[in-house]
Design a protein around this motif. Structure first.
Motif, short mmCIF file in Angstrom:
data_model
loop_
_atom_site.label_atom_id
_atom_site.label_comp_id
_atom_site.label_asym_id
_atom_site.label_seq_id
_atom_site.Cartn_x
_atom_site.Cartn_y
_atom_site.Cartn_z
N MET A 135 -34.30 -54.82 135.36
CA MET A 135 -35.10 -54.18 135.91
C MET A 135 -34.74 -52.87 135.70
O MET A 135 -35.28 -51.70 135.61
N ALA A 136 -33.32 -52.64 136.41
CA ALA A 136 -32.84 -51.25 136.57
C ALA A 136 -32.80 -50.71 135.15
O ALA A 136 -32.93 -49.49 134.97
N LEU A 137 -32.17 -51.58 134.40
CA LEU A 137 -32.00 -50.80 132.85
C LEU A 137 -33.30 -50.49 132.36
O LEU A 137 -33.27 -49.59 131.74
N GLU A 138 -34.27 -51.16 132.52
CA GLU A 138 -35.69 -51.05 132.16
C GLU A 138 -36.08 -49.66 132.67
O GLU A 138 -36.57 -48.79 132.13
N LYS A 139 -36.01 -49.49 133.93
CA LYS A 139 -36.49 -48.51 134.66
C LYS A 139 -35.61 -47.08 134.27
O LYS A 139 -36.23 -45.95 134.21
N ALA A 140 -34.38 -47.13 133.95
CA ALA A 140 -33.62 -45.96 133.74
C ALA A 140 -34.00 -45.79 132.09
O ALA A 140 -33.79 -44.42 131.68
N GLY A 141 -34.69 -46.44 131.39
CA GLY A 141 -35.00 -46.26 130.07
C GLY A 141 -33.83 -46.62 129.11
O GLY A 141 -33.88 -46.13 127.95
#
Length: 109
Positions: free
Chosen positions: A29-35
């Protein structure tokens, strides 16, 4: 909670990003949120190897405040094989502790 994302696309090229994420956020989720999955397409094509402070974790790992999430790239050469090849190239007498032996001394001293 505040976390740090680290990724090295190539040697000596490190990308670091501080990110505010909600409680219970996973590494994926963190990787997705950071783009980062869109910014670095190679992360989406290969099986991700992730770590928190140098310890390997899976994408479902729940992050804590202050964690440093690291995205590792795949090794190009097996370290054991590289060491064997270096040893063959140097020869047995040119490596390690035994390279500068005194004449007439025992091996390893």
């Amino acid at each position: 909670m505040q976390i740090t994302l680290i990724h090295s696309k190539a040697p000596r090229h490190v990308h670091e990003l501080g990110l505010q994420v909600p409680e219970g956020c996973t590494a994926q989720m963190a990787l997705e949120k950071a783009g980062w999955l869109k910014a670095y397409p190679e992360l989406g094509t290969q099986a991700l190897t992730l770590g928190v402070w140098g310890r390997r974790v899976g994408p479902e790992h729940v992050l804590r405040d202050g964690d440093r999430l690291e995205v590792y790239r795949a090794l190009r050469v097996d370290p054991k094989m590289a060491r064997r090849e270096r040893f063959v190239g140097q020869g047995a007498r040119g490596t390690g502790l035994f390279s500068r032996r005194k004449a007439g001394s025992k091996a390893g001293y």
